[in-house]
Enzyme design. Sequence first.
Site, PDB file in Angstrom:
ATOM      1  N   GLY A   1     -56.436  15.876  22.169  1.00 34.10           N
ATOM      2  CA  GLY A   1     -55.132  15.810  21.524  1.00 34.10           C
ATOM      3  C   GLY A   1     -53.982  15.683  22.503  1.00 34.10           C
ATOM      4  O   GLY A   1     -53.828  16.510  23.384  1.00 34.10           O
ATOM      5  N   SER A   2     -53.139  14.668  22.380  1.00 37.75           N
ATOM      6  CA  SER A   2     -52.131  14.428  23.397  1.00 37.75           C
ATOM      7  C   SER A   2     -51.226  13.269  23.013  1.00 37.75           C
ATOM      8  O   SER A   2     -51.142  12.888  21.853  1.00 37.75           O
ATOM      9  CB  SER A   2     -52.818  14.149  24.733  1.00 37.75           C
ATOM     10  OG  SER A   2     -53.959  13.340  24.516  1.00 37.75           O
ATOM     11  N   ARG A   3     -50.572  12.667  24.034  1.00 42.59           N
ATOM     12  CA  ARG A   3     -49.601  11.603  23.773  1.00 42.59           C
ATOM     13  C   ARG A   3     -49.464  10.729  25.013  1.00 42.59           C
ATOM     14  O   ARG A   3     -49.654  11.190  26.142  1.00 42.59           O
ATOM     15  CB  ARG A   3     -48.272  12.256  23.410  1.00 42.59           C
ATOM     16  CG  ARG A   3     -47.084  11.348  23.339  1.00 42.59           C
ATOM     17  CD  ARG A   3     -45.891  12.161  22.879  1.00 42.59           C
ATOM     18  NE  ARG A   3     -44.678  11.799  23.567  1.00 42.59           N
ATOM     19  CZ  ARG A   3     -43.564  12.507  23.517  1.00 42.59           C
ATOM     20  NH1 ARG A   3     -43.531  13.637  22.850  1.00 42.59           N
ATOM     21  NH2 ARG A   3     -42.485  12.097  24.143  1.00 42.59           N
TER      22      ARG A   3
END
Length: 232
Positions: free
Chosen positions: A189-191
């Site tokens: 989960g990240s960006r």
Amino acid sequence: MPSDMLKTFIKPMHPEGIKFVAIFGLVTLLLFWLWDPLGWIGVGLTIWCYYFFRDPKRAVPQGDGLMISPADGVVSLIERAVPPPELGMASDPLLRVSVFMSVFNCHVNRAPIAGKLVEMAYRPGKFLNASLDKASEDNERNSLCLELADGRRIAVVQIAGLVARRIVPFVSEGQSLKTGERFGLIRFGSRVDVYLPEGVSPLVAVGQTCIAGETVIAELGRELPQRLAKLV
């Protein structure tokens, strides 16, 4: 054909995920020993872990000046911001396109455009929700500066999120990258932020779903208006 259907659902896994799937598998065996219903929950989590580390092939658009999404996910922000100072780029704000990856997205990141990796800088930080604007400033990140053939530079920044605890680069400074080439992975989960060159408008809109290596997010060399969209 059955084989084609299997390819639709079963994707190759990146080697980075082997040890995690093995750990999930061992825990699942233990859960089955304790209680069968827990074991089946473990099976579901093991399948999810395999799915998280999937690394499918992508049909990368070909054409001069095309910039493609570096990540699977949803465009969460489009705004002007200053690139990370550790890259030593200009201090003027540039248009930043942020693609948020949930724990169900593919997390292998790809180069948005061909260029030479002239700078890469890791900075430790917090683990705030990656969809928040302040995550760009406060969270752990790995920043890359790509120099294009015409001398312009763009920044691509991997940002750890609420669940993510490790940014794994596959490249090193001085390396030349092709459009769509894999350059790293963020676990759980990240960006990813892309800072567009001055005068370039994004061809995606907030809320749009992107596919890494396939979705065109901008085009260099053409005066195109920023694209708008609405949820229906």
